[in-house]
Design a protein around this motif. Sequence first.
Motif, PDB file in Angstrom:
ATOM      1  N   PRO A 219       0.800  -1.235   0.000  1.00 14.96           N
ATOM      2  CA  PRO A 219       0.000   0.000   0.000  1.00 14.96           C
ATOM      3  C   PRO A 219       0.827   1.276   0.000  1.00 14.96           C
ATOM      4  O   PRO A 219       0.320   2.344  -0.347  1.00 14.96           O
ATOM      5  N   TYR A 220       2.103   1.206   0.418  1.00 14.42           N
ATOM      6  CA  TYR A 220       2.976   2.378   0.405  1.00 14.42           C
ATOM      7  C   TYR A 220       3.963   2.225  -0.745  1.00 14.42           C
ATOM      8  O   TYR A 220       5.043   1.641  -0.580  1.00 14.42           O
ATOM      9  N   PHE A 221       3.598   2.742  -1.897  1.00 12.10           N
ATOM     10  CA  PHE A 221       4.461   2.626  -3.068  1.00 12.10           C
ATOM     11  C   PHE A 221       4.407   3.914  -3.865  1.00 12.10           C
ATOM     12  O   PHE A 221       3.335   4.506  -4.047  1.00 12.10           O
ATOM     13  N   SER A 222       5.575   4.355  -4.334  1.00 14.11           N
ATOM     14  CA  SER A 222       5.624   5.545  -5.178  1.00 14.11           C
ATOM     15  C   SER A 222       6.883   5.503  -6.031  1.00 14.11           C
ATOM     16  O   SER A 222       7.792   4.696  -5.802  1.00 14.11           O
ATOM     17  N   VAL A 223       6.903   6.375  -7.024  1.00 15.41           N
ATOM     18  CA  VAL A 223       8.075   6.559  -7.875  1.00 15.41           C
ATOM     19  C   VAL A 223       8.447   8.034  -7.816  1.00 15.41           C
ATOM     20  O   VAL A 223       7.585   8.903  -7.972  1.00 15.41           O
ATOM     21  N   ILE A 224       9.724   8.323  -7.570  1.00 16.57           N
ATOM     22  CA  ILE A 224      10.209   9.691  -7.546  1.00 16.57           C
ATOM     23  C   ILE A 224      11.033   9.936  -8.806  1.00 16.57           C
ATOM     24  O   ILE A 224      11.974   9.191  -9.098  1.00 16.57           O
ATOM     25  N   VAL A 225      10.653  10.961  -9.550  1.00 14.31           N
ATOM     26  CA  VAL A 225      11.371  11.339 -10.768  1.00 14.31           C
ATOM     27  C   VAL A 225      12.262  12.533 -10.452  1.00 14.31           C
ATOM     28  O   VAL A 225      11.784  13.554  -9.935  1.00 14.31           O
ATOM     29  N   GLY A 226      13.552  12.402 -10.742  1.00 12.86           N
ATOM     30  CA  GLY A 226      14.503  13.480 -10.491  1.00 12.86           C
ATOM     31  C   GLY A 226      15.310  13.783 -11.733  1.00 12.86           C
ATOM     32  O   GLY A 226      15.219  13.085 -12.752  1.00 12.86           O
ATOM     33  N   ALA A 227      16.106  14.839 -11.670  1.00 15.22           N
ATOM     34  CA  ALA A 227      16.954  15.234 -12.791  1.00 15.22           C
ATOM     35  C   ALA A 227      18.286  15.729 -12.264  1.00 15.22           C
ATOM     36  O   ALA A 227      18.351  16.415 -11.242  1.00 15.22           O
ATOM     37  N   ALA A 228      19.364  15.386 -12.989  1.00 15.99           N
ATOM     38  CA  ALA A 228      20.717  15.781 -12.603  1.00 15.99           C
ATOM     39  C   ALA A 228      21.164  16.960 -13.453  1.00 15.99           C
ATOM     40  O   ALA A 228      21.019  16.950 -14.683  1.00 15.99           O
ATOM     41  N   LYS A 229      21.712  17.983 -12.810  1.00 20.58           N
ATOM     42  CA  LYS A 229      22.185  19.166 -13.512  1.00 20.58           C
ATOM     43  C   LYS A 229      23.430  18.844 -14.330  1.00 20.58           C
ATOM     44  O   LYS A 229      24.247  18.007 -13.944  1.00 20.58           O
ATOM     45  N   ARG A 230      23.557  19.521 -15.462  1.00 24.40           N
ATOM     46  CA  ARG A 230      24.754  19.356 -16.284  1.00 24.40           C
ATOM     47  C   ARG A 230      26.004  19.811 -15.513  1.00 24.40           C
ATOM     48  O   ARG A 230      25.966  20.801 -14.789  1.00 24.40           O
ATOM     49  N   ASN A 231      27.079  19.036 -15.682  1.00 23.86           N
ATOM     50  CA  ASN A 231      28.362  19.366 -15.064  1.00 23.86           C
ATOM     51  C   ASN A 231      28.256  19.493 -13.548  1.00 23.86           C
ATOM     52  O   ASN A 231      28.919  20.310 -12.922  1.00 23.86           O
ATOM     53  N   SER A 232      27.384  18.689 -12.979  1.00 25.32           N
ATOM     54  CA  SER A 232      27.189  18.732 -11.532  1.00 25.32           C
ATOM     55  C   SER A 232      26.726  17.369 -11.053  1.00 25.32           C
ATOM     56  O   SER A 232      26.143  16.592 -11.819  1.00 25.32           O
ATOM     57  N   ARG A 233      26.963  17.090  -9.773  1.00 29.95           N
ATOM     58  CA  ARG A 233      26.471  15.844  -9.179  1.00 29.95           C
ATOM     59  C   ARG A 233      25.149  16.068  -8.448  1.00 29.95           C
ATOM     60  O   ARG A 233      24.587  15.130  -7.887  1.00 29.95           O
ATOM     61  N   ASP A 234      24.656  17.298  -8.444  1.00 26.14           N
ATOM     62  CA  ASP A 234      23.394  17.576  -7.783  1.00 26.14           C
ATOM     63  C   ASP A 234      22.240  16.962  -8.564  1.00 26.14           C
ATOM     64  O   ASP A 234      22.128  17.146  -9.774  1.00 26.14           O
ATOM     65  N   VAL A 235      21.385  16.243  -7.863  1.00 29.51           N
ATOM     66  CA  VAL A 235      20.200  15.633  -8.457  1.00 29.51           C
ATOM     67  C   VAL A 235      18.977  16.182  -7.742  1.00 29.51           C
ATOM     68  O   VAL A 235      18.868  16.088  -6.522  1.00 29.51           O
ATOM     69  N   PHE A 236      18.056  16.773  -8.505  1.00 27.53           N
ATOM     70  CA  PHE A 236      16.871  17.384  -7.925  1.00 27.53           C
ATOM     71  C   PHE A 236      15.677  16.443  -8.028  1.00 27.53           C
ATOM     72  O   PHE A 236      15.311  16.042  -9.135  1.00 27.53           O
ATOM     73  N   PRO A 237      15.055  16.089  -6.913  1.00 26.66           N
ATOM     74  CA  PRO A 237      13.792  15.347  -6.986  1.00 26.66           C
ATOM     75  C   PRO A 237      12.691  16.290  -7.461  1.00 26.66           C
ATOM     76  O   PRO A 237      12.419  17.314  -6.831  1.00 26.66           O
ATOM     77  N   LEU A 238      12.057  15.972  -8.570  1.00 23.47           N
ATOM     78  CA  LEU A 238      11.075  16.869  -9.181  1.00 23.47           C
ATOM     79  C   LEU A 238       9.639  16.477  -8.886  1.00 23.47           C
ATOM     80  O   LEU A 238       8.817  17.313  -8.541  1.00 23.47           O
ATOM     81  N   TYR A 239       9.314  15.193  -9.066  1.00 26.15           N
ATOM     82  CA  TYR A 239       7.936  14.732  -8.912  1.00 26.15           C
ATOM     83  C   TYR A 239       7.898  13.464  -8.061  1.00 26.15           C
ATOM     84  O   TYR A 239       8.768  12.610  -8.159  1.00 26.15           O
ATOM     85  N   ARG A 240       6.857  13.357  -7.275  1.00 26.09           N
ATOM     86  CA  ARG A 240       6.511  12.100  -6.635  1.00 26.09           C
ATOM     87  C   ARG A 240       5.244  11.592  -7.289  1.00 26.09           C
ATOM     88  O   ARG A 240       4.250  12.327  -7.377  1.00 26.09           O
ATOM     89  N   ILE A 241       5.244  10.348  -7.724  1.00 24.21           N
ATOM     90  CA  ILE A 241       4.082   9.746  -8.375  1.00 24.21           C
ATOM     91  C   ILE A 241       3.605   8.585  -7.519  1.00 24.21           C
ATOM     92  O   ILE A 241       4.314   7.598  -7.329  1.00 24.21           O
ATOM     93  N   ARG A 242       2.406   8.718  -6.998  1.00 20.50           N
ATOM     94  CA  ARG A 242       1.797   7.624  -6.247  1.00 20.50           C
ATOM     95  C   ARG A 242       1.009   6.761  -7.228  1.00 20.50           C
ATOM     96  O   ARG A 242       0.183   7.266  -7.991  1.00 20.50           O
ATOM     97  N   THR A 243       1.253   5.466  -7.177  1.00 20.27           N
ATOM     98  CA  THR A 243       0.582   4.548  -8.076  1.00 20.27           C
ATOM     99  C   THR A 243       0.460   3.195  -7.394  1.00 20.27           C
ATOM    100  O   THR A 243       1.063   2.964  -6.337  1.00 20.27           O
ATOM    101  N   ASN A 244      -0.323   2.309  -7.964  1.00 16.23           N
ATOM    102  CA  ASN A 244      -0.452   0.966  -7.416  1.00 16.23           C
ATOM    103  C   ASN A 244       0.856   0.196  -7.585  1.00 16.23           C
ATOM    104  O   ASN A 244       1.560   0.352  -8.588  1.00 16.23           O
TER     105      ASN A 244
END
Length: 301
Positions: A219-244
């Motif tokens: 019952p506790y499941f989700s997918v987090i979509v993130g993106a990594a900046k060019r020339n950087s190791r920083d990764v930004f979590p952008l969206y959380r998607i709740r799904t079955n």
Amino acid sequence: MNCLKKISLLLIIGLIAYSCDKPAPTELVDGSTQDDEIQVEVIAKDIEDEFYSNGFDTSGVSQPQISSIISITGGKLTSLGQTEKYSIAQTIIYDKSNPVFNSSGKLIGYNTITPGTIRFNNLLTRLVDYRIKHRDAGQILDTLLGKKYVLYKGRGFFQDTFEFPYNSSVNFWFNPLVGPTVSFDIPTAVEVTGTVRIEGDRAQKNLTAILQWNGANNPYFSVIVGAAKRNSRDVFPLYRIRTNDDGRLVIPSKLLLDISRDRFDRLSFTFVRSFNNRQNMVEQNVFVTSQSIHTIYVALP
């Protein structure tokens, strides 16, 4: 990433995925390419602010208003066809009477306390620095907020013997300096293993990501979509998607097309399956989470 960054990466995924102190904007998306109606929440409101990448790829927590947390994680991170595995157990106890603000008065977090000893499955935790990165008056600062309790097994020089037991439980034991001992078992989820396939074309505006995994109807499941900046190791979590937790999800084209290729060059997809609860400890209602996660990095088309 070194082991402490990986610890923070997995912690922040849990905090993002299940923190409920301050809900993000939400919309329901009913795509014709799948049977499920999915719920999408925007995580990063300002991708120029390192605050929103904190802990996702660097040390720190991006939501300082959250409760103190007890977290155990069995994690995998896949990039360029190689997969690394991690086991992590940690506890962060905030002193809510001791907030930390930046120069403009914005809350950036709370100092922590270590009011006793903590064990997971009878393994004594270590105390390590707890830091967050944040922007203050145009500068990026790295602020020490105290200590946190940690066990870690994965890649790196220092190894604990803790191994996350999937589909089982972990005993948490806290012996405070003052007051009675607190002990309880934390259930663990079935291991999640996912795959990502990119289809379509950005120019044709039909770009999609086909996600598949070993569905377990948790019952506790989700997918987090993130993106990594060019020339950087920083990764930004952008969206959380709740799904079955049924083993398949198609990421809608709009979500991918909104991610700028000028700013980012990689996508991250994090499958999160967990159990969540709350326990009373040190006169606080502490958030308890155990999570199986699998993060996959792919090039941004």
